[in-house]
Design an enzyme around this catalytic site. Structure first.
Site, PDB file in Angstrom:
ATOM      1  N   GLY A   1     -19.118   0.606  70.328  1.00 16.73           N
ATOM      2  CA  GLY A   1     -20.518   0.728  69.767  1.00 16.73           C
ATOM      3  C   GLY A   1     -21.198   1.990  70.853  1.00 16.73           C
ATOM      4  O   GLY A   1     -22.211   1.776  70.706  1.00 16.73           O
TER       5      GLY A   1
ATOM      6  N   ASN B   1     -21.348   5.201  70.069  1.00 23.53           N
ATOM      7  CA  ASN B   1     -22.068   5.778  69.170  1.00 23.53           C
ATOM      8  C   ASN B   1     -23.358   5.125  68.674  1.00 23.53           C
ATOM      9  O   ASN B   1     -24.487   5.816  68.418  1.00 23.53           O
ATOM     10  CB  ASN B   1     -21.065   6.451  68.053  1.00 23.53           C
ATOM     11  CG  ASN B   1     -20.110   7.409  68.256  1.00 23.53           C
ATOM     12  OD1 ASN B   1     -20.646   8.732  68.420  1.00 23.53           O
ATOM     13  ND2 ASN B   1     -18.929   7.253  68.530  1.00 23.53           N
TER      14      ASN B   1
ATOM     15  N   ARG C   1     -11.222  -5.351  48.762  1.00 20.50           N
ATOM     16  CA  ARG C   1     -11.837  -4.458  49.420  1.00 20.50           C
ATOM     17  C   ARG C   1     -13.108  -4.060  48.761  1.00 20.50           C
ATOM     18  O   ARG C   1     -13.952  -3.814  49.324  1.00 20.50           O
ATOM     19  CB  ARG C   1     -10.840  -2.987  49.269  1.00 20.50           C
ATOM     20  CG  ARG C   1      -9.837  -2.844  50.534  1.00 20.50           C
ATOM     21  CD  ARG C   1      -8.816  -1.974  50.532  1.00 20.50           C
ATOM     22  NE  ARG C   1      -9.554  -0.680  50.583  1.00 20.50           N
ATOM     23  CZ  ARG C   1      -9.077   0.462  49.789  1.00 20.50           C
ATOM     24  NH1 ARG C   1      -8.016   0.458  49.206  1.00 20.50           N
ATOM     25  NH2 ARG C   1      -9.819   1.555  49.965  1.00 20.50           N
TER      26      ARG C   1
ATOM     27  N   ILE D   1     -11.948   1.408  55.690  1.00 21.05           N
ATOM     28  CA  ILE D   1     -11.999   2.305  54.375  1.00 21.05           C
ATOM     29  C   ILE D   1     -13.104   1.808  53.444  1.00 21.05           C
ATOM     30  O   ILE D   1     -13.214   0.743  53.104  1.00 21.05           O
ATOM     31  CB  ILE D   1     -10.936   2.691  53.752  1.00 21.05           C
ATOM     32  CG1 ILE D   1      -9.781   3.367  54.673  1.00 21.05           C
ATOM     33  CG2 ILE D   1     -11.058   3.668  52.393  1.00 21.05           C
ATOM     34  CD1 ILE D   1      -8.391   3.689  54.147  1.00 21.05           C
TER      35      ILE D   1
ATOM     36  N   ASN E   1     -19.910   9.594  58.595  1.00 20.34           N
ATOM     37  CA  ASN E   1     -19.145   9.114  59.221  1.00 20.34           C
ATOM     38  C   ASN E   1     -18.740  10.019  60.493  1.00 20.34           C
ATOM     39  O   ASN E   1     -18.934  11.305  60.165  1.00 20.34           O
ATOM     40  CB  ASN E   1     -17.631   8.890  58.470  1.00 20.34           C
ATOM     41  CG  ASN E   1     -16.626   8.590  59.378  1.00 20.34           C
ATOM     42  OD1 ASN E   1     -16.734   7.208  60.070  1.00 20.34           O
ATOM     43  ND2 ASN E   1     -15.365   9.066  59.246  1.00 20.34           N
TER      44      ASN E   1
ATOM     45  N   HIS F   1     -15.929  11.229  63.173  1.00 21.39           N
ATOM     46  CA  HIS F   1     -14.581  11.327  63.489  1.00 21.39           C
ATOM     47  C   HIS F   1     -14.183  12.387  64.508  1.00 21.39           C
ATOM     48  O   HIS F   1     -14.490  13.220  64.766  1.00 21.39           O
ATOM     49  CB  HIS F   1     -13.825  11.836  62.137  1.00 21.39           C
ATOM     50  CG  HIS F   1     -12.271  11.533  61.989  1.00 21.39           C
ATOM     51  ND1 HIS F   1     -11.635  10.543  61.752  1.00 21.39           N
ATOM     52  CD2 HIS F   1     -11.307  12.771  62.322  1.00 21.39           C
ATOM     53  CE1 HIS F   1     -10.453  10.755  62.146  1.00 21.39           C
ATOM     54  NE2 HIS F   1     -10.275  12.168  62.359  1.00 21.39           N
TER      55      HIS F   1
ATOM     56  N   GLU G   1     -14.585   9.407  48.461  1.00 13.97           N
ATOM     57  CA  GLU G   1     -13.315   8.384  48.530  1.00 13.97           C
ATOM     58  C   GLU G   1     -12.179   9.556  48.958  1.00 13.97           C
ATOM     59  O   GLU G   1     -12.203  10.421  48.931  1.00 13.97           O
ATOM     60  CB  GLU G   1     -13.087   8.257  46.970  1.00 13.97           C
ATOM     61  CG  GLU G   1     -13.932   6.956  46.619  1.00 13.97           C
ATOM     62  CD  GLU G   1     -13.579   6.589  45.078  1.00 13.97           C
ATOM     63  OE1 GLU G   1     -12.466   5.816  45.215  1.00 13.97           O
ATOM     64  OE2 GLU G   1     -14.397   6.567  44.268  1.00 13.97           O
TER      65      GLU G   1
ATOM     66  N   ASP H   1     -11.613  10.369  55.427  1.00  9.47           N
ATOM     67  CA  ASP H   1     -11.908  11.495  56.311  1.00  9.47           C
ATOM     68  C   ASP H   1     -11.955  12.932  55.527  1.00  9.47           C
ATOM     69  O   ASP H   1     -11.987  13.976  56.090  1.00  9.47           O
ATOM     70  CB  ASP H   1     -11.263  11.540  57.499  1.00  9.47           C
ATOM     71  CG  ASP H   1     -11.343  10.476  58.257  1.00  9.47           C
ATOM     72  OD1 ASP H   1     -12.123   9.761  58.053  1.00  9.47           O
ATOM     73  OD2 ASP H   1     -10.277  10.041  58.984  1.00  9.47           O
TER      74      ASP H   1
ATOM     75  N   GLU I   1     -19.526  13.509  70.769  1.00  8.28           N
ATOM     76  CA  GLU I   1     -19.895  12.839  69.644  1.00  8.28           C
ATOM     77  C   GLU I   1     -21.056  12.094  69.580  1.00  8.28           C
ATOM     78  O   GLU I   1     -22.157  12.139  68.671  1.00  8.28           O
ATOM     79  CB  GLU I   1     -18.730  11.627  69.467  1.00  8.28           C
ATOM     80  CG  GLU I   1     -17.280  11.768  69.129  1.00  8.28           C
ATOM     81  CD  GLU I   1     -16.443  10.691  68.892  1.00  8.28           C
ATOM     82  OE1 GLU I   1     -17.134   9.640  68.174  1.00  8.28           O
ATOM     83  OE2 GLU I   1     -15.298  10.773  69.126  1.00  8.28           O
TER      84      GLU I   1
HETATM   85  C1  GAR Z   1     -15.225   7.039  68.034  1.00  6.52           C
HETATM   86  O1  GAR Z   1     -14.323   7.856  68.950  1.00  6.52           O
HETATM   87  C2  GAR Z   1     -15.078   7.626  66.683  1.00  6.52           C
HETATM   88  O2  GAR Z   1     -15.136   8.950  66.434  1.00  6.52           O
HETATM   89  C3  GAR Z   1     -13.982   6.851  66.163  1.00  6.52           C
HETATM   90  O3  GAR Z   1     -13.902   5.590  66.475  1.00  6.52           O
HETATM   91  C4  GAR Z   1     -14.508   5.733  67.953  1.00  6.52           C
HETATM   92  C5  GAR Z   1     -15.620   4.683  68.041  1.00  6.52           C
HETATM   93  O4  GAR Z   1     -16.157   4.524  69.170  1.00  6.52           O
HETATM   94  N1  GAR Z   1     -13.836   6.801  64.433  1.00  6.52           N
HETATM   95  C6  GAR Z   1     -12.654   6.895  63.910  1.00  6.52           C
HETATM   96  O5  GAR Z   1     -11.712   7.072  64.544  1.00  6.52           O
HETATM   97  C7  GAR Z   1     -12.890   6.952  62.675  1.00  6.52           C
HETATM   98  N2  GAR Z   1     -12.095   7.508  61.635  1.00  6.52           N
HETATM   99  P1  GAR Z   1     -17.451   3.682  69.418  1.00  6.52           P
HETATM  100  O6  GAR Z   1     -17.263   2.208  68.770  1.00  6.52           O
HETATM  101  O7  GAR Z   1     -17.610   3.441  70.865  1.00  6.52           O
HETATM  102  O8  GAR Z   1     -18.527   4.401  68.784  1.00  6.52           O
END
Ligand code: GAR
Length: 208
Positions: free
Chosen positions: A14, A16, A71, A98, A113, A115, A148, A151, A180
């Site tokens: 969490g 982000n 899903r 997904i 999203n 990434h 869909e 990424d 990020e």
């Molecule tokens: C982050 O690095 C994000 O970019 C990545 O997971 C991490 C979550 O960190 N997301 C992916 O890889 C999605 N494909 P956080 O829970 O500390 O925000």
């Protein structure tokens, strides 16, 4: 003025989510978090949200495991929760599941999203390690609209991060993560200001 209502989807740490909460509090992102939803119980992201006094929901994937299309059934529940909280923009902030057309069709160009790579390079899991193993000299992070496909959606913002000699997946991840935390709130604010338009694969950012 009505604030943009966010639904933030999380699965883990969490950080982000924390960056978004911080920038909302600082007034640099003009939005409010209507609900934080997790597909994992008891994760730090939910604790962070609760400490902040936000509404949190744990949606258990097991609750739909016996349905014909788990899903889709899961995303139907997700959609109902988002709509119940009148969410206008869905933010995937470390959401490691997904999403299906059930959600995408109802929130077209309204799901973002983050990434940890410069897409279209290194989609999917473990993007930082994929970048290291490939030997690239520059990686980074991407915020994109979700379509869909894994990424693959239209790119909103990207930031480059140099790969340094001796980097491990952990050290590179840490430096990318710092970027990020600036990039995702920035993309949300651009959306909140109504400055993003999507034309095919291309996201245009209108000047103010
Ligand atoms: C982050 O690095 C994000 O970019 C990545 O997971 C991490 C979550 O960190 N997301 C992916 O890889 C999605 N494909 P956080 O829970 O500390 O925000």
């Amino acid at each position: 003025m009505n604030m943009l209502r966010l639904g933030v989807l999380v699965s883990g740490r969490g950080s982000n989510l924390q960056a978004i909460m911080n920038e909302i509090e600082a007034g640099t992102v003009k939005a409010e978090i209507a609900v934080v939803i997790s597909n994992k119980q008891g994760v730090p992201a939910l604790e962070r949200a609760e400490r902040h006094g936000l509404t949190t929901v744990f949606l258990d994937p097991k609750s739909v495991a016996d349905t014909p299309n788990p899903r889709q059934a899961y995303d139907q529940k997700l959609l109902e929760t988002l709509q119940h909280h009148q969410v206008q923009l869905v933010v995937l902030a470390g959401y490691m599941k997904i999403v299906t057309s059930v959600l995408i069709d109802s929130y077209e160009s309204r799901i973002m999203n983050i990434h940890p790579a410069l897409l279209p390079s290194f989609p999917g899991l473990d993007a930082q390690r994929q970048a290291l193993n490939h030997g690239v000299k520059v990686s980074g992070c991407t915020v994109h609209f979700v379509t869909e496909g894994m990424d693959t959606g239209p790119i909103i913002l990207q930031r480059a991060v140099p790969v340094e000699e001796g980097d491990t997946a952990d050290t590179l991840s840490e430096r990318i993560l710092k970027e990020e935390h600036g990039l995702l709130p920035r993309a949300i604010q651009l959306f909140a200001e109504g400055r993003l338009t999507v034309e095919g694969r291309v996201v245009h950012i209108r000047d103010v």
